[in-house]
Design an enzyme around this catalytic site. Sequence first.
Site, PDB file in Angstrom:
ATOM      1  N   GLU A  60       0.830  -1.197  -0.360  1.00  0.00           N
ATOM      2  CA  GLU A  60       0.322   0.201  -0.032  1.00  0.00           C
ATOM      3  C   GLU A  60       0.429   1.376   0.125  1.00  0.00           C
ATOM      4  OE1 GLU A  60      -1.167  -2.992   1.548  1.00  0.00           O
ATOM      5  OE2 GLU A  60      -2.586  -3.389   0.523  1.00  0.00           O
ATOM      6  N   HIS A 127     -12.722  -5.748   7.947  1.00  0.00           N
ATOM      7  CA  HIS A 127     -12.856  -5.486   6.449  1.00  0.00           C
ATOM      8  C   HIS A 127     -14.122  -5.122   7.141  1.00  0.00           C
ATOM      9  CE1 HIS A 127      -9.971  -8.649   5.952  1.00  0.00           C
ATOM     10  NE2 HIS A 127      -9.974  -8.376   4.815  1.00  0.00           N
TER      11      HIS A 127
END
Lengths: 324, 359
Positions: A60, A127
């Site tokens: 990321e 999540h």
Amino acid sequence: MAVITYLEAIRQALGEEMARDERVFILGEDVGAYGGAFKATEGLQERFGEARVVDTPISETAIVGSAIGASYMGMRPVCEIQFIDFIACCFDMLTNFAATSRYRNGAGVSIVVRGPCGGGVGGGPFHSVNPEAFFLNTPGLKMVEPSTAYDAKGLLKAAIRDDDPVLYFEHKFLYRRIKDEVPEEDYVVPLGKAAIRREGSDLSIITFGAMTHTAMDAAATLSDAGVEAEVLDLRSLAPLDREAILTTVSKTSRALVLYEATRTGGIGGELAAILAEDAFEYLDAPVMRVASVDTPVPYSPPLEAAFLPNADKVVAAAQKLVEY
Amino acid sequence: MKRHMTRTGGRSMRNPAVSCQRSAVSYQLTAGLARDVEERLTVLFRQSKVIGGLYRSMGQEGESVATAYALERTDAILPLIRNMGALMTMGVRPREIFLQYMAKARSNSRGRDLNIHIVHLPVAGAAEPVVVGPISMLGDSIPVAAGIAMGARMRGQNMVAMAWIGDGATSTGAFHEGLNFAAVQRIPLIVVAEDNKFAYSTPIAKQMNIARIDERAAAYGIPHEMVDGNDMLAVYDVTKRLVDRARFGGGAALIGVDTMRMQGHAQHDDARYVPKALLEEWAKKDPIARFRTHLLETGAATEQDIDEIDAMTKRFASDEAQLAEDDAMPDPSTVTRGVYAGDDFAQPQVEFVKSPFRS
Ligand SMILES: Cc1ncc(C[n+]2csc(CCOP(=O)(O)OP(=O)(O)O)c2C)c(N)n1
Ligand SMILES: [Mg+2]
């Protein structure tokens, strides 16, 4: 006008912007031939080639860092974070590098960082997050979160065309559940502009994203009981549409702030502070917050249901507010 | 390890192609200028005119100059605090550095950011380099450098990006993510990893369990080489080869330079944790003194030539410092300006000197 899903609206916005401007490209994990974990980029690599839909390593920091570098060279990268929870892995690049760049050296960073946020799908602690408050205290970033397909498309186009770094949070609960009419022709939804979703005179529910739908459900129930709620969908979280916030509250004199992130230190605190500072004389009751409880996001459905705001919780809070 | 000169300068020149006399003298000039600029900064620091800390590259000027020397003028550099030499090589006007360190209104960051944190994105067609100074978060320059080179490639520019990084900073995740991404995408990125023996007070042995810093790159399947960082000709030679390779599609590479930080981490740090013997050993290998010896021994320059160069760079550094010193501090009413686009707050451009060092 065609009726499309929230997810299709995102896909269309990406495709149309890439066709319109060759500087726009996508990078992220599994965004290429696979089309992304939620299929937001499906078909785009086939259409635009590997150079413009870049499958990255699981990195990321490299995704956002290289997007910053490419934007310095005039490109307009759109980064996909597979689940927005992983934005924590590039927090430094966003808050320290991207957000400060224009202020430090006049070097604008025209990137979009988008990804699925939010709970209600049994995603568990990693999540399901709603990360807006992590970034709200960072000048230099913009943030949006659509609640409709129309806004999903229009806000993403505006974000891609914007010259500042924009975080675009898409609520995964809405991807395939929400469908609405989207025009055939090109349009944008300007950043920094809220929308009234329902008019009412007894209280204002100020919210955004998936909670807009929760607010609408609650407003319907309240209406049956004779309480008319106005629902303001913020759409942009940075910059906030202060004018729209103050206008609705000056009309209703009661404000309920509804957000899906956890309660403490959330965006609701900032909204309450804006109202305390600039709408104090209009208020007939304290500003109330309805948000998730202060725990990590739990996994098991009964736990997650207890954790998240819902229409019943909003109705209960609204009734207290009007009775105050 | 690649090495052209004998350890203390001298005769073991093996590659005459990279050491034509004109450019040889200009290495001396550029490295000397970097040192002189920092000497002036030290004076200003002692007079409390530098705001905050002052970081020196004493002992590393050679590798910094010679790596940048292998670039084209329109390539991209992402220097760190130890890369005054690279900034001077690319022709950044010394005044820019003084303005930054003194937090002046006309500094590139208009007093918002420190030392060499400058950014220059040239207008299309300008014969100027892309300069992207660091942010303080070490390692972050590497992914950004990869993006600059990738973005340039997407725009059809034949550009190489060069980023420098300290031994300590090669332990960050950002370094590894960025280098790996550059490797798989065959991005023309050259990383110069500077083994200067310490990261602040931490010796390199606590930083990595490998014998040579260039082995950091082995996991990414890209070329990597170690070079004597205080031998400017050797550094240039290795770097040029890898830069050319990157420019013509060969992808990323890493150069490890063996050098020594000859002062503390910053001026406040007396560096008593550095063994005296180590400093004495490296003092004998000072890159500028060593190159001077080389110039004299090869007949590329006379004592008088070099003295003239020294006097010239000293004068230039002090004139530039004076110009910056005379400049105004920022107007406090500008504090809120330029956070977002659409604000027309003027951005000073980095000024370049027509570099005396390059044709
Ligand atoms: C991510 C990060 N952590 C910590 C620091 C504080 N810091 C600044 S310089 C430095 C040492 C850097 O050592 P090295 O990378 O070897 O570079 P050198 O100073 O030796 O050139 C440290 C720890 C920082 N700037 N960034
Ligand atoms: Mg070091």
